[in-house]
Design a protein around this motif. Sequence first.
Motif, PDB file in Angstrom:
ATOM      1  N   ARG A   3       0.844  -1.204   0.000  1.00 48.38           N
ATOM      2  CA  ARG A   3       0.000   0.000   0.000  1.00 48.38           C
ATOM      3  C   ARG A   3       0.870   1.241   0.000  1.00 48.38           C
ATOM      4  O   ARG A   3       1.883   1.310   0.694  1.00 48.38           O
ATOM      5  CB  ARG A   3      -0.872  -0.001   1.252  1.00 48.38           C
ATOM      6  CG  ARG A   3      -2.081  -0.898   1.171  1.00 48.38           C
ATOM      7  CD  ARG A   3      -2.768  -0.919   2.516  1.00 48.38           C
ATOM      8  NE  ARG A   3      -3.179   0.425   2.936  1.00 48.38           N
ATOM      9  CZ  ARG A   3      -4.393   0.712   3.416  1.00 48.38           C
ATOM     10  NH1 ARG A   3      -5.299  -0.230   3.517  1.00 48.38           N
ATOM     11  NH2 ARG A   3      -4.669   1.945   3.801  1.00 48.38           N
ATOM     12  N   ASP A   5       0.325   4.182   1.300  1.00 46.22           N
ATOM     13  CA  ASP A   5       0.464   4.870   2.593  1.00 46.22           C
ATOM     14  C   ASP A   5       1.458   4.135   3.494  1.00 46.22           C
ATOM     15  O   ASP A   5       2.220   4.747   4.230  1.00 46.22           O
ATOM     16  CB  ASP A   5      -0.887   5.071   3.284  1.00 46.22           C
ATOM     17  CG  ASP A   5      -1.681   3.796   3.495  1.00 46.22           C
ATOM     18  OD1 ASP A   5      -1.262   2.739   2.998  1.00 46.22           O
ATOM     19  OD2 ASP A   5      -2.730   3.867   4.157  1.00 46.22           O
ATOM     20  N   LYS A   6       1.494   2.810   3.370  1.00 40.33           N
ATOM     21  CA  LYS A   6       2.430   2.040   4.198  1.00 40.33           C
ATOM     22  C   LYS A   6       3.867   2.340   3.779  1.00 40.33           C
ATOM     23  O   LYS A   6       4.760   2.536   4.609  1.00 40.33           O
ATOM     24  CB  LYS A   6       2.118   0.543   4.035  1.00 40.33           C
ATOM     25  CG  LYS A   6       2.877  -0.326   4.973  1.00 40.33           C
ATOM     26  CD  LYS A   6       2.396  -1.757   4.947  1.00 40.33           C
ATOM     27  CE  LYS A   6       3.407  -2.634   5.645  1.00 40.33           C
ATOM     28  NZ  LYS A   6       3.513  -3.939   5.034  1.00 40.33           N
ATOM     29  N   ARG A  16       0.971   7.797   9.132  1.00 46.66           N
ATOM     30  CA  ARG A  16      -0.046   7.314   8.183  1.00 46.66           C
ATOM     31  C   ARG A  16      -1.084   8.412   7.923  1.00 46.66           C
ATOM     32  O   ARG A  16      -1.539   8.598   6.811  1.00 46.66           O
ATOM     33  CB  ARG A  16      -0.767   6.090   8.745  1.00 46.66           C
ATOM     34  CG  ARG A  16       0.043   4.830   8.651  1.00 46.66           C
ATOM     35  CD  ARG A  16      -0.269   4.088   7.351  1.00 46.66           C
ATOM     36  NE  ARG A  16       0.397   2.798   7.410  1.00 46.66           N
ATOM     37  CZ  ARG A  16      -0.183   1.648   7.152  1.00 46.66           C
ATOM     38  NH1 ARG A  16      -1.437   1.600   6.796  1.00 46.66           N
ATOM     39  NH2 ARG A  16       0.497   0.533   7.224  1.00 46.66           N
ATOM     40  N   LYS A  20      -2.064  10.196   4.313  1.00 44.14           N
ATOM     41  CA  LYS A  20      -3.430  10.275   3.738  1.00 44.14           C
ATOM     42  C   LYS A  20      -3.724  11.703   3.294  1.00 44.14           C
ATOM     43  O   LYS A  20      -4.285  11.951   2.223  1.00 44.14           O
ATOM     44  CB  LYS A  20      -4.459   9.825   4.778  1.00 44.14           C
ATOM     45  CG  LYS A  20      -4.472   8.328   4.995  1.00 44.14           C
ATOM     46  CD  LYS A  20      -5.707   7.913   5.791  1.00 44.14           C
ATOM     47  CE  LYS A  20      -5.880   6.406   5.849  1.00 44.14           C
ATOM     48  NZ  LYS A  20      -4.772   5.647   6.395  1.00 44.14           N
ATOM     49  N   GLU A  39      -4.612   3.798  -0.372  1.00 40.26           N
ATOM     50  CA  GLU A  39      -4.581   2.319  -0.431  1.00 40.26           C
ATOM     51  C   GLU A  39      -4.036   1.816  -1.770  1.00 40.26           C
ATOM     52  O   GLU A  39      -3.903   0.598  -1.952  1.00 40.26           O
ATOM     53  CB  GLU A  39      -5.991   1.708  -0.274  1.00 40.26           C
ATOM     54  CG  GLU A  39      -6.784   2.159   0.931  1.00 40.26           C
ATOM     55  CD  GLU A  39      -7.468   3.500   0.701  1.00 40.26           C
ATOM     56  OE1 GLU A  39      -8.116   3.664  -0.350  1.00 40.26           O
ATOM     57  OE2 GLU A  39      -7.323   4.394   1.555  1.00 40.26           O
ATOM     58  N   ASP A  40      -3.730   2.719  -2.709  1.00 37.80           N
ATOM     59  CA  ASP A  40      -3.190   2.270  -4.009  1.00 37.80           C
ATOM     60  C   ASP A  40      -2.016   1.324  -3.789  1.00 37.80           C
ATOM     61  O   ASP A  40      -1.199   1.540  -2.898  1.00 37.80           O
ATOM     62  CB  ASP A  40      -2.646   3.470  -4.809  1.00 37.80           C
ATOM     63  CG  ASP A  40      -3.770   4.292  -5.420  1.00 37.80           C
ATOM     64  OD1 ASP A  40      -4.934   3.914  -5.252  1.00 37.80           O
ATOM     65  OD2 ASP A  40      -3.442   5.330  -6.048  1.00 37.80           O
ATOM     66  N   LYS A  41      -1.930   0.295  -4.636  1.00 34.26           N
ATOM     67  CA  LYS A  41      -0.808  -0.639  -4.504  1.00 34.26           C
ATOM     68  C   LYS A  41       0.366  -0.148  -5.365  1.00 34.26           C
ATOM     69  O   LYS A  41       0.165   0.248  -6.522  1.00 34.26           O
ATOM     70  CB  LYS A  41      -1.227  -2.037  -4.983  1.00 34.26           C
ATOM     71  CG  LYS A  41      -2.284  -2.668  -4.101  1.00 34.26           C
ATOM     72  CD  LYS A  41      -1.691  -3.173  -2.823  1.00 34.26           C
ATOM     73  CE  LYS A  41      -2.739  -3.972  -2.072  1.00 34.26           C
ATOM     74  NZ  LYS A  41      -2.313  -4.501  -0.842  1.00 34.26           N
TER      75      LYS A  41
END
Length: 236
Positions: A3, A5-6, A16, A20, A39-41
């Motif tokens: 992800r 954000d991760k 986090r 966002k 959440e985009d990969k």
Amino acid sequence: MERLDKVLAATGRWSRREVKELVRRGRVTVDGRLAAAPEDKVDPAASRICVDGEPVSWEAFVYIMMHKPAGLLSATEDARQKTVLDLLPAELRRRGLAPVGRLDKDTEGLLLLTDDGMLTHRLLSPKYHVDKVYFAQVKGELTASDVEAFADGITLGDGLVCRPAKLEILTGDTCLVTLQEGKFHQVKRMLASRGKPVVYLKRLSMGSLRLDERLEKGQYRRLTEDELRVLRDETA
Ligand code: URA
């Protein structure tokens, strides 16, 4: 794939929640395209991620060598006492680094901090036979029979059996102790069981990784690529 954000939060530069917000405000691009959602990969190793047009460099793991001073806990947090993490800047603290094995509050010396759980496990597990070398000063006079007892494997007062260990006498009351395990207070308890209580303890090395003596107590630096490669080879 991870992800977005991760991956951005793992740099330690933003939380986090901040990530966002960056995405929501259209400040993040992935391979030149505006990121749609936190959440985009993304593929952190291959994607070009930018914030405000600046590329964000990404490291899978961080490895820090610290010269632990006495007086700090080898923990990630504590409600009342300072920990070794308090010596690191916010962006490294946010990475979720943890000490590789604990040193007692009054023990000094080599402490590795990382977020690489696999390497941590391997460095600590006796299965991988990684030597940890400690310098100790004791009350009393060390003797050849202490050396033998260490080599035979000491049984502590509570019945805990220690694996055979190496004791090298340097002077009458100082020695090097080499262990491949790390039970609670192990060096202190082994020497105390011989009637030689420890008055000073410092870890010098873990495997081939030696404390960089240019680091003053409380200072730290990243491992070099060579140091990391050799550590990985030793625990392969
Ligand atoms: N053994 C001890 O007794 N204390 C330490 O901090 C490390 C090893």
